[in-house]
Design a protein around this motif. Structure first.
Motif, PDB file in Angstrom:
ATOM      1  N   TYR A 198       0.831  -1.208   0.000  1.00  0.00           N
ATOM      2  CA  TYR A 198       0.000   0.000   0.000  1.00  0.00           C
ATOM      3  C   TYR A 198       0.865   1.258   0.000  1.00  0.00           C
ATOM      4  CZ  TYR A 198      -3.000   3.716   1.713  1.00  0.00           C
ATOM      5  OH  TYR A 198      -3.645   4.908   1.864  1.00  0.00           O
ATOM      6  N   LEU A 199       1.845   1.304   0.893  1.00  0.00           N
ATOM      7  CA  LEU A 199       2.704   2.486   0.960  1.00  0.00           C
ATOM      8  C   LEU A 199       3.483   2.682  -0.339  1.00  0.00           C
ATOM      9  CD1 LEU A 199       4.119   2.197   4.585  1.00  0.00           C
ATOM     10  CD2 LEU A 199       2.403   3.814   3.748  1.00  0.00           C
ATOM     11  N   GLY A 200       4.003   1.596  -0.879  1.00  0.00           N
ATOM     12  CA  GLY A 200       4.784   1.689  -2.103  1.00  0.00           C
ATOM     13  C   GLY A 200       3.975   2.106  -3.306  1.00  0.00           C
ATOM     14  N   SER A 201       2.719   1.707  -3.356  1.00  0.00           N
ATOM     15  CA  SER A 201       1.911   2.019  -4.537  1.00  0.00           C
ATOM     16  C   SER A 201       1.135   3.326  -4.413  1.00  0.00           C
ATOM     17  CB  SER A 201       0.936   0.881  -4.830  1.00  0.00           C
ATOM     18  OG  SER A 201      -0.009   0.756  -3.781  1.00  0.00           O
ATOM     19  N   LYS A 202       0.801   3.720  -3.187  1.00  0.00           N
ATOM     20  CA  LYS A 202      -0.083   4.876  -3.030  1.00  0.00           C
ATOM     21  C   LYS A 202       0.551   6.084  -2.349  1.00  0.00           C
ATOM     22  CE  LYS A 202      -3.726   2.634  -4.518  1.00  0.00           C
ATOM     23  NZ  LYS A 202      -4.213   2.864  -5.847  1.00  0.00           N
ATOM     24  N   LYS A 203       1.480   5.866  -1.434  1.00  0.00           N
ATOM     25  CA  LYS A 203       1.938   6.965  -0.584  1.00  0.00           C
ATOM     26  C   LYS A 203       3.358   7.448  -0.869  1.00  0.00           C
ATOM     27  CE  LYS A 203      -1.790   7.246   1.881  1.00  0.00           C
ATOM     28  NZ  LYS A 203      -2.646   8.401   1.787  1.00  0.00           N
ATOM     29  N   LEU A 204       4.264   6.551  -1.173  1.00  0.00           N
ATOM     30  CA  LEU A 204       5.672   6.924  -1.313  1.00  0.00           C
ATOM     31  C   LEU A 204       5.993   7.326  -2.748  1.00  0.00           C
ATOM     32  CD1 LEU A 204       7.335   4.106   0.810  1.00  0.00           C
ATOM     33  CD2 LEU A 204       6.749   6.424   1.527  1.00  0.00           C
TER      34      LEU A 204
END
Length: 83
Positions: A52-58
């Motif tokens: 999730y973090l890799g695809s949406k936030k970072l």
């Protein structure tokens, strides 16, 4: 591909590779104990959070630093620990 696509492909490969290793260990007669199930749950949730973090936030730069940190920790573990 860009870094996010590469990370997604790598995650899929790591997942399949881990399942293969687990299957191989189970065929050797190794069974899960109570603590191992907890590790599986934590690893799965960590994978979901990382995806999730890799695809949406970072952004791309943040992914570079996260990858560099993971690789440094893995290299340290490989070189300086026995486990």
């Amino acid at each position: 591909t860009d870094q996010k696509q590469t990370a997604a492909i790598s995650a899929a490969f790591i997942f399949v590779n881990s399942l293969s290793g687990l299957g191989g260990m189970l065929t050797k007669g190794i069974s899960f104990n109570v603590h191992m199930w907890g590790y599986v749950v934590v690893a799965f949730l960590g994978g979901l959070l990382g995806a999730y973090l890799g695809s949406k936030k970072l952004n791309q730069d943040a992914l570079k630093y996260v990858l560099a940190t993971v690789l440094l920790v893995a290299a340290y573990k490989l070189l300086f620990t026995s486990a």
